[in-house]
Write an enzyme that holds these catalytic residues in place. Sequence first.
Site, PDB file in Angstrom:
ATOM      1  CG  HIS A   4      -2.439  12.816  -7.012  1.00  0.00           C
ATOM      2  ND1 HIS A   4      -1.289  12.999  -7.723  1.00  0.00           N
ATOM      3  CD2 HIS A   4      -2.417  11.518  -6.622  1.00  0.00           C
ATOM      4  CE1 HIS A   4      -0.613  11.871  -7.783  1.00  0.00           C
ATOM      5  NE2 HIS A   4      -1.281  10.962  -7.121  1.00  0.00           N
ATOM      6  CG  HIS A  34       0.092  20.334 -11.771  1.00  0.00           C
ATOM      7  ND1 HIS A  34      -0.302  19.059 -11.479  1.00  0.00           N
ATOM      8  CD2 HIS A  34      -0.545  21.142 -10.855  1.00  0.00           C
ATOM      9  CE1 HIS A  34      -1.130  19.068 -10.446  1.00  0.00           C
ATOM     10  NE2 HIS A  34      -1.301  20.321 -10.051  1.00  0.00           N
ATOM     11  CE  LYS A  84      11.821  16.805 -16.898  1.00  0.00           C
ATOM     12  NZ  LYS A  84      11.580  17.926 -16.011  1.00  0.00           N
ATOM     13  CB  ILE A  85       9.153  12.006 -22.757  1.00  0.00           C
ATOM     14  CG1 ILE A  85      10.520  11.940 -23.477  1.00  0.00           C
ATOM     15  CG2 ILE A  85       8.072  11.264 -23.533  1.00  0.00           C
ATOM     16  CD1 ILE A  85      10.604  12.668 -24.808  1.00  0.00           C
ATOM     17  CG  MET A  86       5.421  17.122 -22.018  1.00  0.00           C
ATOM     18  SD  MET A  86       6.098  17.475 -20.381  1.00  0.00           S
ATOM     19  CE  MET A  86       6.778  19.084 -20.616  1.00  0.00           C
ATOM     20  N   GLY A  87       4.034  13.436 -19.792  1.00  0.00           N
ATOM     21  CA  GLY A  87       3.211  12.295 -19.397  1.00  0.00           C
ATOM     22  C   GLY A  87       4.039  11.188 -18.763  1.00  0.00           C
ATOM     23  CG  PHE A  88       6.691   8.938 -19.823  1.00  0.00           C
ATOM     24  CD1 PHE A  88       6.762   7.590 -19.536  1.00  0.00           C
ATOM     25  CD2 PHE A  88       5.987   9.359 -20.937  1.00  0.00           C
ATOM     26  CE1 PHE A  88       6.160   6.658 -20.364  1.00  0.00           C
ATOM     27  CE2 PHE A  88       5.389   8.438 -21.777  1.00  0.00           C
ATOM     28  CZ  PHE A  88       5.468   7.082 -21.491  1.00  0.00           C
ATOM     29  CG  HIS A 105       4.216  11.426 -10.094  1.00  0.00           C
ATOM     30  ND1 HIS A 105       4.209  11.720  -8.755  1.00  0.00           N
ATOM     31  CD2 HIS A 105       3.044  11.869 -10.603  1.00  0.00           C
ATOM     32  CE1 HIS A 105       3.058  12.306  -8.469  1.00  0.00           C
ATOM     33  NE2 HIS A 105       2.334  12.415  -9.571  1.00  0.00           N
ATOM     34  NE  ARG A 124      -2.751   9.460 -10.581  1.00  0.00           N
ATOM     35  CZ  ARG A 124      -2.342  10.713 -10.609  1.00  0.00           C
ATOM     36  NH1 ARG A 124      -3.196  11.676 -10.278  1.00  0.00           N
ATOM     37  NH2 ARG A 124      -1.114  11.039 -10.946  1.00  0.00           N
ATOM     38  CG  ASP A 145      -1.450  14.360 -16.788  1.00  0.00           C
ATOM     39  OD1 ASP A 145      -2.672  14.524 -16.733  1.00  0.00           O
ATOM     40  OD2 ASP A 145      -0.659  14.834 -15.951  1.00  0.00           O
ATOM     41  NE  ARG A 194       7.116  34.920   5.114  1.00  0.00           N
ATOM     42  CZ  ARG A 194       8.416  35.015   4.887  1.00  0.00           C
ATOM     43  NH1 ARG A 194       9.191  33.932   4.872  1.00  0.00           N
ATOM     44  NH2 ARG A 194       8.960  36.200   4.678  1.00  0.00           N
TER      45      ARG A 194
HETATM   46  N1  COA Z   1      11.163  12.920 -19.674  1.00  0.00           N
HETATM   47  C1  COA Z   1      12.489  12.807 -19.691  1.00  0.00           C
HETATM   48  N2  COA Z   1      13.252  12.785 -18.588  1.00  0.00           N
HETATM   49  C2  COA Z   1      12.613  12.889 -17.408  1.00  0.00           C
HETATM   50  C3  COA Z   1      11.232  13.012 -17.306  1.00  0.00           C
HETATM   51  C4  COA Z   1      10.501  13.032 -18.492  1.00  0.00           C
HETATM   52  N3  COA Z   1       9.174  13.145 -18.472  1.00  0.00           N
HETATM   53  N4  COA Z   1      10.873  13.088 -16.010  1.00  0.00           N
HETATM   54  C5  COA Z   1      12.011  13.027 -15.309  1.00  0.00           C
HETATM   55  N5  COA Z   1      13.059  12.904 -16.152  1.00  0.00           N
HETATM   56  C6  COA Z   1      14.453  12.795 -15.790  1.00  0.00           C
HETATM   57  C7  COA Z   1      14.971  14.147 -15.360  1.00  0.00           C
HETATM   58  O1  COA Z   1      15.457  14.874 -16.462  1.00  0.00           O
HETATM   59  C8  COA Z   1      16.039  13.756 -14.392  1.00  0.00           C
HETATM   60  O2  COA Z   1      17.164  13.349 -15.101  1.00  0.00           O
HETATM   61  P1  COA Z   1      18.620  13.781 -14.602  1.00  0.00           P
HETATM   62  O3  COA Z   1      18.764  13.158 -13.246  1.00  0.00           O
HETATM   63  O4  COA Z   1      19.521  13.221 -15.653  1.00  0.00           O
HETATM   64  O5  COA Z   1      18.611  15.278 -14.563  1.00  0.00           O
HETATM   65  C9  COA Z   1      15.458  12.536 -13.710  1.00  0.00           C
HETATM   66  O6  COA Z   1      14.558  11.971 -14.637  1.00  0.00           O
HETATM   67  C10 COA Z   1      14.752  12.840 -12.404  1.00  0.00           C
HETATM   68  O7  COA Z   1      13.691  13.682 -12.681  1.00  0.00           O
HETATM   69  P2  COA Z   1      13.313  14.972 -11.863  1.00  0.00           P
HETATM   70  O8  COA Z   1      13.064  16.096 -12.820  1.00  0.00           O
HETATM   71  O9  COA Z   1      14.293  15.190 -10.742  1.00  0.00           O
HETATM   72  O10 COA Z   1      11.991  14.556 -11.208  1.00  0.00           O
HETATM   73  P3  COA Z   1      11.029  15.575 -10.555  1.00  0.00           P
HETATM   74  O11 COA Z   1      10.474  14.903  -9.382  1.00  0.00           O
HETATM   75  O12 COA Z   1      11.631  16.891 -10.323  1.00  0.00           O
HETATM   76  O13 COA Z   1       9.961  15.829 -11.712  1.00  0.00           O
HETATM   77  C11 COA Z   1       8.090  15.792 -13.042  1.00  0.00           C
HETATM   78  C12 COA Z   1       8.747  15.270 -11.762  1.00  0.00           C
HETATM   79  C13 COA Z   1       6.665  15.294 -13.077  1.00  0.00           C
HETATM   80  C14 COA Z   1       8.078  17.329 -13.026  1.00  0.00           C
HETATM   81  C15 COA Z   1       8.893  15.280 -14.245  1.00  0.00           C
HETATM   82  O14 COA Z   1       8.923  13.885 -14.240  1.00  0.00           O
HETATM   83  C16 COA Z   1       8.344  15.811 -15.550  1.00  0.00           C
HETATM   84  O15 COA Z   1       8.664  16.924 -15.954  1.00  0.00           O
HETATM   85  N6  COA Z   1       7.487  15.009 -16.250  1.00  0.00           N
HETATM   86  C17 COA Z   1       6.870  15.469 -17.466  1.00  0.00           C
HETATM   87  C18 COA Z   1       5.657  16.328 -17.177  1.00  0.00           C
HETATM   88  C19 COA Z   1       4.488  15.531 -16.657  1.00  0.00           C
HETATM   89  O16 COA Z   1       4.161  14.477 -17.185  1.00  0.00           O
HETATM   90  N7  COA Z   1       3.862  16.075 -15.632  1.00  0.00           N
HETATM   91  C20 COA Z   1       2.675  15.468 -15.043  1.00  0.00           C
HETATM   92  C21 COA Z   1       3.002  14.904 -13.709  1.00  0.00           C
HETATM   93  S1  COA Z   1       1.637  13.998 -13.072  1.00  0.00           S
END
Ligand code: COA
Length: 376
Positions: free
Chosen positions: A184, A219, A255-259, A261, A270, A313, A357
């Site tokens: 990825h 991640h 945070k709702i895991m699996g949502f 990106h 995917r 995920d 770096r």
């Molecule tokens: N559940 C709830 N809210 C979420 C969310 C989630 N899974 N993912 C993003 N958001 C919200 C953020 O809180 C943020 O809200 P805000 O603007 O009110 O603060 C907004 O959506 C933007 O998200 P942001 O955190 O800036 O996106 P990012 O690019 O930094 O984060 C992830 C990307 C993957 C870290 C994030 O979506 C996340 O933590 N997901 C859950 C973990 C996960 O599934 N990881 C696997 C990735 S493949």
Amino acid sequence: MSEKNTGGLRGQAVGQTSVSTVGAEGHNLTYRGYGIGDLAEKATFEEVAYLLLYGKLPNQAELDGYKGRLKGIRDLPDALKAVLEKIPANTHPMDVMRTGCSMLGTLEPETDFGQQYDITDRLLSAFPGILCYWYRFSKDGTRISTDTGADDIAGHFLQMLNGKKPSELLQKAMNASLVLYAEHEFNASTFACRVCSATLSDFYSSITTGIGTLRGPLHGGANEAAMALLEHLDGFGSIDNARKELLNMLARKEKIMGFGHAVYKISDPRSPVIKEWAKNLAGHVGDPKRYYELSEMVEKTMWDEKKLFPNLDFYSASCYHFMGIPTALFTPIFVMSRTSGWAAHIMEQRANNKLIRPNAEYTGEKARAFVSIENR
Ligand code: COA
């Protein structure tokens, strides 16, 4: 932070790669130019690993040779088994993968970068055994054989885990999942591998860096965390009550895991593939249908409420669960697969290396005079 520095290096190209891309539109994932949908449907994991490592799809003779090579190096050295037997049963299996990789690196160290293909093969072949040997030994004291005779990594892993040959359906599902997880682009763990290898460190250190980075719930650890979410919601009984709890969680800004990106903004290409597998397996193996219905409710609610979509995920969690795989092993399976992508990136980094770096934007104190200890 300056206006340019958005944090987390979002949107910044920090290097070049020809291994894969999420596409200019950010939702057209290709490995070496081949679409992820085609690969997940039509290719085996071994074909994909070969593609990532050698830059081309293998012909039949090349694939047979590659699979034969991988099959022939599945044994674990006695000293590695002894270490695995000492790891406590309540250890997180990602720590087992990290330790297993490190230990193998002491027993079969990389002394020359010319060994990098052989070491990649060895790690791809040994990781399923490292995980299952520890898992079965720590669970009930069984010292399993890692010589299953299985033709591919998907079947080899499932056979060691369950002590019997998997059905064709399970083997196919596992294979598709390994293909989806293989690579990825510049995700966090791959980038970490590249940073480590750019110091001209050894192969095992680079892969260990990847494992440590993948472990976190933002991640790779998200597939395990997504399963915990489903179990939590299931505790509320009906789908309607589970939906109310999900809305409460969102209101509490959890945070709702699996949502969501970091790169994809409208969908994860995917996700439909693994969702289809979860649907096929739901109620078929392991668990009744309700986790699938629960997952669909979560998907719809997340879209309606937050315009957030499931990433790979999310449906991987129910898919693995329906396959009867223990939740703690979800992220280590990611390691078994992503090692192919990590290795391709380490090799690419080494082939045209420059120490990574970057600069930091300093936000601390201005330069000041030293204060001797009696005057503080
Ligand atoms: N559940 C709830 N809210 C979420 C969310 C989630 N899974 N993912 C993003 N958001 C919200 C953020 O809180 C943020 O809200 P805000 O603007 O009110 O603060 C907004 O959506 C933007 O998200 P942001 O955190 O800036 O996106 P990012 O690019 O930094 O984060 C992830 C990307 C993957 C870290 C994030 O979506 C996340 O933590 N997901 C859950 C973990 C996960 O599934 N990881 C696997 C990735 S493949």
